[in-house]
Design a protein around this motif. Structure first.
Motif, PDB file in Angstrom:
ATOM      1  N   SER A   1      10.518   6.321  -5.714  1.00  0.00           N
ATOM      2  CA  SER A   1      10.624   4.971  -5.147  1.00  0.00           C
ATOM      3  C   SER A   1       9.353   4.166  -5.429  1.00  0.00           C
ATOM      4  N   GLY A   2       8.215   4.838  -5.443  1.00  0.00           N
ATOM      5  CA  GLY A   2       6.953   4.163  -5.767  1.00  0.00           C
ATOM      6  C   GLY A   2       6.914   3.774  -7.229  1.00  0.00           C
ATOM      7  N   PHE A   3       7.384   4.653  -8.103  1.00  0.00           N
ATOM      8  CA  PHE A   3       7.438   4.321  -9.526  1.00  0.00           C
ATOM      9  C   PHE A   3       8.369   3.134  -9.749  1.00  0.00           C
ATOM     10  N   SER A   4       9.490   3.128  -9.060  1.00  0.00           N
ATOM     11  CA  SER A   4      10.452   2.019  -9.188  1.00  0.00           C
ATOM     12  C   SER A   4       9.799   0.697  -8.802  1.00  0.00           C
ATOM     13  N   ALA A   5       9.008   0.710  -7.743  1.00  0.00           N
ATOM     14  CA  ALA A   5       8.315  -0.508  -7.306  1.00  0.00           C
ATOM     15  C   ALA A   5       7.278  -0.939  -8.348  1.00  0.00           C
ATOM     16  N   VAL A   6       6.539   0.026  -8.898  1.00  0.00           N
ATOM     17  CA  VAL A   6       5.545  -0.298  -9.934  1.00  0.00           C
ATOM     18  C   VAL A   6       6.253  -0.893 -11.146  1.00  0.00           C
ATOM     19  N   TYR A   7       7.360  -0.294 -11.543  1.00  0.00           N
ATOM     20  CA  TYR A   7       8.107  -0.802 -12.698  1.00  0.00           C
ATOM     21  C   TYR A   7       8.593  -2.230 -12.431  1.00  0.00           C
ATOM     22  N   THR A   8       9.151  -2.470 -11.258  1.00  0.00           N
ATOM     23  CA  THR A   8       9.677  -3.798 -10.917  1.00  0.00           C
ATOM     24  C   THR A   8       8.582  -4.855 -10.952  1.00  0.00           C
ATOM     25  N   VAL A   9       7.402  -4.507 -10.469  1.00  0.00           N
ATOM     26  CA  VAL A   9       6.294  -5.465 -10.408  1.00  0.00           C
ATOM     27  C   VAL A   9       5.621  -5.642 -11.772  1.00  0.00           C
ATOM     28  N   MET A  10       5.414  -4.547 -12.488  1.00  0.00           N
ATOM     29  CA  MET A  10       4.594  -4.603 -13.700  1.00  0.00           C
ATOM     30  C   MET A  10       5.357  -4.820 -15.000  1.00  0.00           C
ATOM     31  N   SER A  11       6.631  -4.448 -15.064  1.00  0.00           N
ATOM     32  CA  SER A  11       7.342  -4.544 -16.346  1.00  0.00           C
ATOM     33  C   SER A  11       7.428  -5.970 -16.884  1.00  0.00           C
ATOM     34  N   PRO A  12       7.603  -7.014 -16.041  1.00  0.00           N
ATOM     35  CA  PRO A  12       7.615  -8.363 -16.620  1.00  0.00           C
ATOM     36  C   PRO A  12       6.294  -8.737 -17.302  1.00  0.00           C
ATOM     37  N   ALA A  13       5.175  -8.296 -16.749  1.00  0.00           N
ATOM     38  CA  ALA A  13       3.876  -8.604 -17.365  1.00  0.00           C
ATOM     39  C   ALA A  13       3.708  -7.845 -18.683  1.00  0.00           C
ATOM     40  N   VAL A  14       4.147  -6.588 -18.717  1.00  0.00           N
ATOM     41  CA  VAL A  14       4.057  -5.799 -19.947  1.00  0.00           C
ATOM     42  C   VAL A  14       4.981  -6.402 -21.007  1.00  0.00           C
ATOM     43  N   LEU A  15       6.189  -6.779 -20.593  1.00  0.00           N
ATOM     44  CA  LEU A  15       7.133  -7.414 -21.517  1.00  0.00           C
ATOM     45  C   LEU A  15       6.548  -8.714 -22.065  1.00  0.00           C
ATOM     46  N   GLY A  16       5.945  -9.516 -21.205  1.00  0.00           N
ATOM     47  CA  GLY A  16       5.303 -10.762 -21.647  1.00  0.00           C
ATOM     48  C   GLY A  16       4.164 -10.503 -22.616  1.00  0.00           C
ATOM     49  N   TYR A  17       3.416  -9.440 -22.378  1.00  0.00           N
ATOM     50  CA  TYR A  17       2.319  -9.048 -23.281  1.00  0.00           C
ATOM     51  C   TYR A  17       2.868  -8.762 -24.676  1.00  0.00           C
ATOM     52  N   PHE A  18       3.926  -7.950 -24.749  1.00  0.00           N
ATOM     53  CA  PHE A  18       4.509  -7.613 -26.050  1.00  0.00           C
ATOM     54  C   PHE A  18       5.130  -8.834 -26.730  1.00  0.00           C
TER      55      PHE A  18
ATOM     56  N   ASP B   1       0.832  -1.207   0.000  1.00  0.00           N
ATOM     57  CA  ASP B   1       0.000   0.000   0.000  1.00  0.00           C
ATOM     58  C   ASP B   1       0.862   1.251   0.000  1.00  0.00           C
ATOM     59  N   ASP B   2       1.979   1.227   0.757  1.00  0.00           N
ATOM     60  CA  ASP B   2       2.878   2.385   0.803  1.00  0.00           C
ATOM     61  C   ASP B   2       3.504   2.648  -0.563  1.00  0.00           C
ATOM     62  N   GLU B   3       3.939   1.576  -1.252  1.00  0.00           N
ATOM     63  CA  GLU B   3       4.533   1.732  -2.579  1.00  0.00           C
ATOM     64  C   GLU B   3       3.508   2.259  -3.575  1.00  0.00           C
ATOM     65  N   LEU B   4       2.284   1.755  -3.494  1.00  0.00           N
ATOM     66  CA  LEU B   4       1.221   2.218  -4.379  1.00  0.00           C
ATOM     67  C   LEU B   4       0.932   3.697  -4.130  1.00  0.00           C
ATOM     68  N   SER B   5       0.805   4.078  -2.865  1.00  0.00           N
ATOM     69  CA  SER B   5       0.552   5.484  -2.524  1.00  0.00           C
ATOM     70  C   SER B   5       1.697   6.371  -2.998  1.00  0.00           C
ATOM     71  N   ALA B   6       2.931   5.908  -2.795  1.00  0.00           N
ATOM     72  CA  ALA B   6       4.104   6.682  -3.228  1.00  0.00           C
ATOM     73  C   ALA B   6       4.099   6.859  -4.742  1.00  0.00           C
ATOM     74  N   ALA B   7       3.775   5.792  -5.475  1.00  0.00           N
ATOM     75  CA  ALA B   7       3.756   5.869  -6.941  1.00  0.00           C
ATOM     76  C   ALA B   7       2.700   6.855  -7.408  1.00  0.00           C
ATOM     77  N   LEU B   8       1.515   6.770  -6.836  1.00  0.00           N
ATOM     78  CA  LEU B   8       0.424   7.649  -7.257  1.00  0.00           C
ATOM     79  C   LEU B   8       0.659   9.097  -6.835  1.00  0.00           C
ATOM     80  N   ALA B   9       1.565   9.301  -5.850  1.00  0.00           N
ATOM     81  CA  ALA B   9       1.915  10.657  -5.421  1.00  0.00           C
ATOM     82  C   ALA B   9       3.106  11.198  -6.216  1.00  0.00           C
ATOM     83  N   GLY B  10       3.675  10.374  -7.103  1.00  0.00           N
ATOM     84  CA  GLY B  10       4.790  10.831  -7.928  1.00  0.00           C
ATOM     85  C   GLY B  10       6.158  10.584  -7.326  1.00  0.00           C
ATOM     86  N   ASP B  11       6.236   9.842  -6.231  1.00  0.00           N
ATOM     87  CA  ASP B  11       7.512   9.531  -5.593  1.00  0.00           C
ATOM     88  C   ASP B  11       8.287   8.524  -6.452  1.00  0.00           C
TER      89      ASP B  11
END
Length: 195
Positions: free
Chosen positions: A32-49, A20-30
């Motif tokens: 470190s939050g963006f880094s966490a979103v990238y780490t979690v989501m980039s493999p799924a996006v890469l797999g999609y492509f 929840d903290d990482e999500l809040s940080a990402a949505l606030a533009g922090d």
């Protein structure tokens, strides 16, 4: 006809790996939050492509997250909204990629089998373990393939896929059912041919 197989999941890959903290940080533009979103989501996006047969899936994945970063503050809907937003951007980048490739003349065909610099990544090994599923998916019609990739690889809900593709949830259910049925026939046909 049997019901389409349903993936067992608590909420989603994103919900399991992003606090929840990482999500809040990402949505606030922090950052470190963006880094966490990238780490979690980039493999799924890469797999999609990769499932869509994009020749430079890594570059397109980077483009998606370059587009996503400045817009994170406007995302609503928590984890589900974030996941839908990221895959909406990914889908738009994929459409742009295909449009651009149709307009750009092909100078020379790149053959990765002849490139000695290649070593298998974890993603390559994971996709390779699918036993040619990418080739089998390529034999479906474009809309069925898109629905199955968004539903299975991207792990999106029917409503999310409907929003991305600009269709009704009922149309997405039909495309999924028909795509799974056609995929089942192709796999059975392949198994019989191998026997």
């Amino acid at each position: 006809m049997g019901a389409a197989p349903r993936a067992v999941r608590k909420e989603s890959l994103l919900a399991d790996q992003l606090s929840d903290d990482e999500l809040s940080a990402a949505l606030a533009g922090d950052p470190s939050g963006f880094s966490a979103v990238y780490t979690v989501m980039s493999p799924a996006v890469l797999g999609y492509f990769r499932a869509k047969g994009v020749d430079d899936a890594e570059a397109l994945t980077q483009d998606v997250f370059v587009d996503v970063l400045p817009k994170l503050g406007n995302v609503t809907g928590g984890r589900t909204g974030l996941r839908t937003f990221i895959f909406s951007v990914a889908h738009a980048r994929l459409v742009d990629h295909y449009r651009r490739s149709e307009r750009t003349p092909q100078l020379a065909e790149y053959d990765p089998l002849n490139d000695a610099r290649h070593s298998a990544s974890a993603e390559d090994e994971a996709l390779g373990s699918l036993g040619g599923l990418s080739h089998t998916l390529s034999r479906l019609n474009e809309e069925q393939r898109e629905v199955l990739v968004l539903r299975i690889v991207a792990d999106l809900s029917i409503d999310q896929v409907a929003g991305i593709m600009g269709k009704t949830p009922g149309a997405i259910k039909q495309l999924q059912r028909r795509g799974l049925s056609a995929l089942r026939e192709l796999v059975t046909e392949k198994d019989h041919a191998a026997s």
